[in-house]
Design an enzyme around this catalytic site. Structure first.
Site, PDB file in Angstrom:
ATOM      1  N   PRO A  91      45.432  38.722  28.773  1.00 18.23           N
ATOM      2  CG  PRO A  91      44.875  36.668  29.705  1.00 18.23           C
ATOM      3  CD  PRO A  91      46.041  37.473  29.236  1.00 18.23           C
ATOM      4  CB  CYS A  92      42.619  42.908  28.527  1.00 21.00           C
ATOM      5  SG  CYS A  92      41.932  42.148  27.031  1.00 21.00           S
TER       6      CYS A  92
END
Length: 351
Positions: free
Chosen positions: A84-85
């Protein structure tokens, strides 16, 4: 003969895994911290038969992933994942300290533990931007020190058969004993359009139910003001075409000044769609209006624009499903990436 074994980390709804499987990979394990995503993987028995766990990446370190797969370090062919970014997203402000940014380093730790022949990591374009650049450089140094040649390239899904503008960094690692042979998939000349993908779907019922035989192909109820907005727009038009009386106060400044010009917009039939985001189910969140019908696109239409099969199942609430669809790697893009990794291995002379 080497088996193209794969662990799909941060698997989400399985877009990356599905495409890799279509390319010829044998997925031995998927995991994600979101139980709703794991329920989606488990619901798709037609497409997946491997074990899937609700787990944080920390739960898979210290040999757990190897134990589940009954493998030794260095035996796995491919580690895949998209940590996740959102902290790198160009749409977020003040996200430099987002704790999710550190997950890319946990991914590097997992690479070190598993020591696969290859790894693939997908991330948003913002990882190479002002906020993400320092983290990206540190990540690449870690991966090189572990013993990998690392390739990084910004790919736009519309150039690989997906009817959608979607730019993501694809980072590929080749273990040092595999040589340096990787080449990204070649861009396609033909671009598919919104019409190609969803143009043949029937109009969903007015009562908000699924169209018979097509799950998740249903319409959202729009407010009176949003109905007026969408009826004022032609295919391909965004909020800059709305009369002032239909603009929200925050949008009365020219769109070239404040950006976000595609809220309250319709898709164009003969172009690619905008990026399918985690909130594509809302007409107010982007250019997600149907080209002709007075509604936002359905969950099924969004999933098809992401290249999921028409019968792929999603679980959870409407918001849960939209998030799973919007966060996924388009399976068709993933398939081409997977094929390029297998081709790379064949060029290595290690077969």
């Amino acid at each position: 003969m080497v088996k193209y074994t794969c662990i799909d980390s941060f698997c989400g709804a399985g877009g990356l895994g599905l495409g890799l499987q279509q390319a010829g990979f044998d997925i031995r394990l998927s995991f994600d911290i979101d139980n709703r995503c794991i329920k989606t993987i488990e619901a798709n028995k037609k497409y997946f038969s491997h074990p899937a766990f609700t787990a944080d990446i920390n739960d898979m370190l210290d040999g757990r992933a190897l134990n589940i797969c009954k493998m030794q370090r260095g035996e796995l062919f491919l580690l895949a994942g998209g940590p996740p970014c959102q902290g790198f997203s160009v749409q977020r402000r003040g996200a430099d300290e987002d704790p999710r940014n550190q997950l890319v380093f946990k991914y590097a730790q997992l690479v070190d533990e598993l020591y696969p022949r290859y790894f693939v990591m997908e991330n948003v374009s913002g990882i190479a931007g002002k906020r993400g650049k320092t983290i990206l450089e540190e990540l690449l140094d870690k991966l090189k020190n572990i013993g990998y040649t690392v390739h990084i390239k910004l790919l736009d899904a519309q150039n690989y058969g997906v009817a959608q503008r979607r730019k993501r960094y694809i980072i590929i690692g080749e273990r040092s004993d595999m040589g340096v042979n990787y080449e990204y998939p070649k861009e396609m000349e033909k671009h598919y359009t919104v019409r190609d993908v969803i143009g043949s779907l029937p109009e969903p019922p007015e009562d908000g139910s699924d169209y018979p035989g097509i799950s998740l192909h249903r319409r959202d109820r729009l407010s009176e003001i949003n109905l007026k907005r969408i009826r004022a727009l032609k295919p391909g038009q965004g909020r800059e075409y709305l009369p002032k009386e239909l603009l929200a106060d925050c949008h009365k400044i020219d769109s070239s000044v404040i950006g976000y010009r595609n809220v309250y917009g319709r898709m164009a039939w003969d172009e690619v769609s905008p990026t399918i985001t985690a909130r594509f189910d809302s007409f107010t969140r982007g250019k997600f209006g149907h080209p002709e019908q007075d509604r936002s696109i359905s969950l099924r239409e969004g999933a098809m624009l992401q290249t999921f099969p028409k019968d792929f199942l999603f679980t959870g609430s409407k918001v849960d499903m939209a998030r799973q669809i919007g966060n996924a790697v388009p399976p068709l893009l993933a398939k081409q990436i997977g094929t390029s990794i297998i081709d790379c291995y064949k060029r290595s002379g290690k077969i």
